[in-house]
Write a protein that holds these residues in place. Structure first.
Motif, PDB file in Angstrom:
ATOM      1  N   LEU A 154       0.847  -1.208   0.000  1.00 31.47           N
ATOM      2  CA  LEU A 154       0.000   0.000   0.000  1.00 31.47           C
ATOM      3  C   LEU A 154       0.875   1.249   0.000  1.00 31.47           C
ATOM      4  CD1 LEU A 154      -2.850   1.264   0.222  1.00 31.47           C
ATOM      5  CD2 LEU A 154      -2.521   1.223   2.704  1.00 31.47           C
ATOM      6  N   ASN A 155       1.922   1.264   0.862  1.00 35.71           N
ATOM      7  CA  ASN A 155       2.796   2.436   0.924  1.00 35.71           C
ATOM      8  C   ASN A 155       3.533   2.643  -0.400  1.00 35.71           C
ATOM      9  OD1 ASN A 155       2.086   3.110   3.511  1.00 35.71           O
ATOM     10  ND2 ASN A 155       3.728   1.916   4.467  1.00 35.71           N
ATOM     11  N   ARG A 156       3.933   1.533  -1.053  1.00 35.45           N
ATOM     12  CA  ARG A 156       4.610   1.647  -2.344  1.00 35.45           C
ATOM     13  C   ARG A 156       3.659   2.231  -3.393  1.00 35.45           C
ATOM     14  NH1 ARG A 156       4.874  -1.530  -6.781  1.00 35.45           N
ATOM     15  NH2 ARG A 156       3.713  -3.183  -5.769  1.00 35.45           N
ATOM     16  N   ASP A 157       2.401   1.767  -3.409  1.00 34.02           N
ATOM     17  CA  ASP A 157       1.404   2.294  -4.356  1.00 34.02           C
ATOM     18  C   ASP A 157       1.152   3.774  -4.115  1.00 34.02           C
ATOM     19  OD1 ASP A 157       1.193  -0.191  -5.478  1.00 34.02           O
ATOM     20  OD2 ASP A 157      -0.634  -0.748  -4.382  1.00 34.02           O
ATOM     21  N   LEU A 158       1.076   4.155  -2.824  1.00 33.64           N
ATOM     22  CA  LEU A 158       0.866   5.570  -2.501  1.00 33.64           C
ATOM     23  C   LEU A 158       2.063   6.413  -2.926  1.00 33.64           C
ATOM     24  CD1 LEU A 158      -0.851   5.535   1.015  1.00 33.64           C
ATOM     25  CD2 LEU A 158      -1.810   6.281  -1.142  1.00 33.64           C
ATOM     26  N   ALA A 159       3.252   5.896  -2.719  1.00 26.19           N
ATOM     27  CA  ALA A 159       4.468   6.613  -3.125  1.00 26.19           C
ATOM     28  C   ALA A 159       4.471   6.803  -4.644  1.00 26.19           C
ATOM     29  CB  ALA A 159       5.714   5.871  -2.668  1.00 26.19           C
ATOM     30  N   GLU A 160       4.109   5.754  -5.391  1.00 23.96           N
ATOM     31  CA  GLU A 160       4.051   5.863  -6.854  1.00 23.96           C
ATOM     32  C   GLU A 160       2.980   6.863  -7.279  1.00 23.96           C
ATOM     33  OE1 GLU A 160       3.515   1.965  -8.509  1.00 23.96           O
ATOM     34  OE2 GLU A 160       5.486   1.281  -7.854  1.00 23.96           O
ATOM     35  N   ALA A 161       1.841   6.846  -6.598  1.00 28.48           N
ATOM     36  CA  ALA A 161       0.761   7.780  -6.922  1.00 28.48           C
ATOM     37  C   ALA A 161       1.199   9.213  -6.652  1.00 28.48           C
ATOM     38  CB  ALA A 161      -0.495   7.446  -6.122  1.00 28.48           C
ATOM     39  N   ARG A 162       1.900   9.429  -5.520  1.00 24.49           N
ATOM     40  CA  ARG A 162       2.393  10.783  -5.207  1.00 24.49           C
ATOM     41  C   ARG A 162       3.415  11.241  -6.251  1.00 24.49           C
ATOM     42  NH1 ARG A 162       2.404   8.890   0.504  1.00 24.49           N
ATOM     43  NH2 ARG A 162       0.648   9.910   1.519  1.00 24.49           N
ATOM     44  N   ASP A 163       4.294  10.332  -6.671  1.00 25.03           N
ATOM     45  CA  ASP A 163       5.280  10.662  -7.706  1.00 25.03           C
ATOM     46  C   ASP A 163       4.587  11.017  -9.022  1.00 25.03           C
ATOM     47  OD1 ASP A 163       7.380  10.258  -5.972  1.00 25.03           O
ATOM     48  OD2 ASP A 163       7.844   8.227  -6.697  1.00 25.03           O
ATOM     49  N   LEU A 164       3.553  10.260  -9.344  1.00 23.55           N
ATOM     50  CA  LEU A 164       2.812  10.505 -10.575  1.00 23.55           C
ATOM     51  C   LEU A 164       2.186  11.903 -10.572  1.00 23.55           C
ATOM     52  CD1 LEU A 164       1.850   9.221 -13.254  1.00 23.55           C
ATOM     53  CD2 LEU A 164      -0.193   8.488 -12.041  1.00 23.55           C
ATOM     54  N   LEU A 165       1.745  12.363  -9.402  1.00 26.35           N
ATOM     55  CA  LEU A 165       1.139  13.701  -9.297  1.00 26.35           C
ATOM     56  C   LEU A 165       2.133  14.800  -9.678  1.00 26.35           C
ATOM     57  CD1 LEU A 165      -0.932  13.366  -6.007  1.00 26.35           C
ATOM     58  CD2 LEU A 165      -1.801  13.463  -8.338  1.00 26.35           C
ATOM     59  N   GLN A 166       3.414  14.561  -9.466  1.00 31.35           N
ATOM     60  CA  GLN A 166       4.446  15.563  -9.777  1.00 31.35           C
ATOM     61  C   GLN A 166       5.044  15.378 -11.170  1.00 31.35           C
ATOM     62  OE1 GLN A 166       4.670  18.044  -7.669  1.00 31.35           O
ATOM     63  NE2 GLN A 166       3.213  16.938  -6.389  1.00 31.35           N
ATOM     64  N   ASP A 167       4.706  14.292 -11.846  1.00 30.36           N
ATOM     65  CA  ASP A 167       5.265  13.990 -13.164  1.00 30.36           C
ATOM     66  C   ASP A 167       4.643  14.909 -14.215  1.00 30.36           C
ATOM     67  OD1 ASP A 167       6.219  12.945 -15.508  1.00 30.36           O
ATOM     68  OD2 ASP A 167       5.624  10.877 -15.083  1.00 30.36           O
ATOM     69  N   GLN A 168       5.494  15.710 -14.858  1.00 27.75           N
ATOM     70  CA  GLN A 168       5.014  16.659 -15.876  1.00 27.75           C
ATOM     71  C   GLN A 168       4.522  15.950 -17.140  1.00 27.75           C
ATOM     72  OE1 GLN A 168       4.634  19.970 -15.507  1.00 27.75           O
ATOM     73  NE2 GLN A 168       5.312  19.730 -13.394  1.00 27.75           N
ATOM     74  N   ASN A 169       4.970  14.720 -17.342  1.00 22.82           N
ATOM     75  CA  ASN A 169       4.595  13.982 -18.549  1.00 22.82           C
ATOM     76  C   ASN A 169       3.344  13.135 -18.358  1.00 22.82           C
ATOM     77  OD1 ASN A 169       6.824  14.986 -20.009  1.00 22.82           O
ATOM     78  ND2 ASN A 169       8.132  13.455 -19.060  1.00 22.82           N
ATOM     79  N   ALA A 170       2.864  13.022 -17.127  1.00 20.86           N
ATOM     80  CA  ALA A 170       1.673  12.205 -16.863  1.00 20.86           C
ATOM     81  C   ALA A 170       0.434  12.920 -17.393  1.00 20.86           C
ATOM     82  CB  ALA A 170       1.535  11.944 -15.371  1.00 20.86           C
ATOM     83  N   SER A 171      -0.535  12.119 -17.847  1.00 18.19           N
ATOM     84  CA  SER A 171      -1.769  12.705 -18.380  1.00 18.19           C
ATOM     85  C   SER A 171      -2.647  13.213 -17.230  1.00 18.19           C
ATOM     86  CB  SER A 171      -2.543  11.663 -19.189  1.00 18.19           C
ATOM     87  OG  SER A 171      -3.102  10.692 -18.317  1.00 18.19           O
ATOM     88  N   TYR A 172      -3.567  14.073 -17.614  1.00 19.94           N
ATOM     89  CA  TYR A 172      -4.513  14.637 -16.648  1.00 19.94           C
ATOM     90  C   TYR A 172      -5.332  13.513 -15.999  1.00 19.94           C
ATOM     91  CZ  TYR A 172      -8.530  17.356 -14.957  1.00 19.94           C
ATOM     92  OH  TYR A 172      -9.519  17.913 -14.186  1.00 19.94           O
ATOM     93  N   ALA A 173      -5.798  12.574 -16.806  1.00 20.00           N
ATOM     94  CA  ALA A 173      -6.614  11.466 -16.280  1.00 20.00           C
ATOM     95  C   ALA A 173      -5.805  10.624 -15.298  1.00 20.00           C
ATOM     96  CB  ALA A 173      -7.120  10.593 -17.430  1.00 20.00           C
ATOM     97  N   ASP A 174      -4.523  10.375 -15.623  1.00 18.73           N
ATOM     98  CA  ASP A 174      -3.675   9.588 -14.713  1.00 18.73           C
ATOM     99  C   ASP A 174      -3.455  10.331 -13.397  1.00 18.73           C
ATOM    100  OD1 ASP A 174      -3.492   7.554 -16.550  1.00 18.73           O
ATOM    101  OD2 ASP A 174      -1.503   8.130 -17.292  1.00 18.73           O
ATOM    102  N   LYS A 175      -3.245  11.631 -13.485  1.00 18.91           N
ATOM    103  CA  LYS A 175      -3.033  12.429 -12.267  1.00 18.91           C
ATOM    104  C   LYS A 175      -4.300  12.455 -11.413  1.00 18.91           C
ATOM    105  CE  LYS A 175       0.678  15.480 -13.766  1.00 18.91           C
ATOM    106  NZ  LYS A 175       1.135  16.866 -13.907  1.00 18.91           N
TER     107      LYS A 175
END
Length: 194
Positions: free
Chosen positions: A1-22
């Motif tokens: 769970l903590n790893r998934d949350l860490a990945e989700a938090r990283d994704l929020l800061q990723d400039q290349n991630a799509s709006y839907a993914d964020k």
């Protein structure tokens, strides 16, 4: 769970991630953090209630009152943390929405600029074609005038040549007429002399 949350938090800061993914990552983080905070609040309130119930059953010492105060402070702290977290999530949602709005505006502005450039080029092409058509029409008119002038000059030359032929024929006719007159006069004079 903590790893998934860490990945989700990283994704929020990723400039290349799509709006839907964020948005999906934010919902995942929001759900997990909310559940964790709610569970911590439930546990802290249960602990506080248990301490209160225990203190109500007997004489309470200063240490027991301090435990109750500490438990109450922990509940307040978790409620404050929960409120701050909700604000943080709202800010993050707003940031993501603003990024998406900026991205869409940049796309719109680029498409608008491209459309304006295409329109400008089309207008320039139309203007060039119009100018070329006008130049071609002018050249055609000048050519037609030149042809007409050449035809006129040719006709004048032909008329002049015809007139010269007529004049030559008239001169010849006059000369023959004079010769004929002289011959008649000579014949008359010859007849009168005989």
């Amino acid at each position: 769970l903590n790893r998934d949350l860490a990945e989700a938090r990283d994704l929020l800061q990723d400039q290349n991630a799509s709006y839907a993914d964020k948005k999906k990552a934010l919902e995942q983080v929001k759900k997990a953090e909310t559940e964790q905070t709610e569970q911590e609040l439930i546990n802290a309130r249960k602990k506080l209630q248990a301490i209160k119930d225990l203190n109500a059953l007997s004489d309470t010492s200063d240490e027991d009152l301090q435990k109750q105060a500490d438990a109450q402070a922990a509940v307040y702290q978790l409620e404050q943390t929960s409120a701050e977290y909700r604000k943080k999530i709202k800010r993050e949602e707003k940031r993501i929405d603003n990024e998406e709005a900026s991205r869409k505006k940049a796309i719109y502005d680029a498409e608008k600029a491209r459309a304006e450039e295409i329109k400008k080029r089309e207008e320039e092409a139309i203007a060039r074609k119009k100018k070329l058509d006008e130049e071609n029409l002018k050249a055609l008119n000048e050519f037609q005038i030149a042809v007409n002038n050449a035809n006129f000059a040719q006709r004048e030359l032909e008329l002049q040549q015809e007139q010269e032929q007529i004049d030559a024929l008239n001169k010849l006719a006059d000369e023959q007429s004079k010769k004929e007159d002289e011959r008649r006069k000579k014949d008359i004079a010859d007849e009168q002399a005989v």
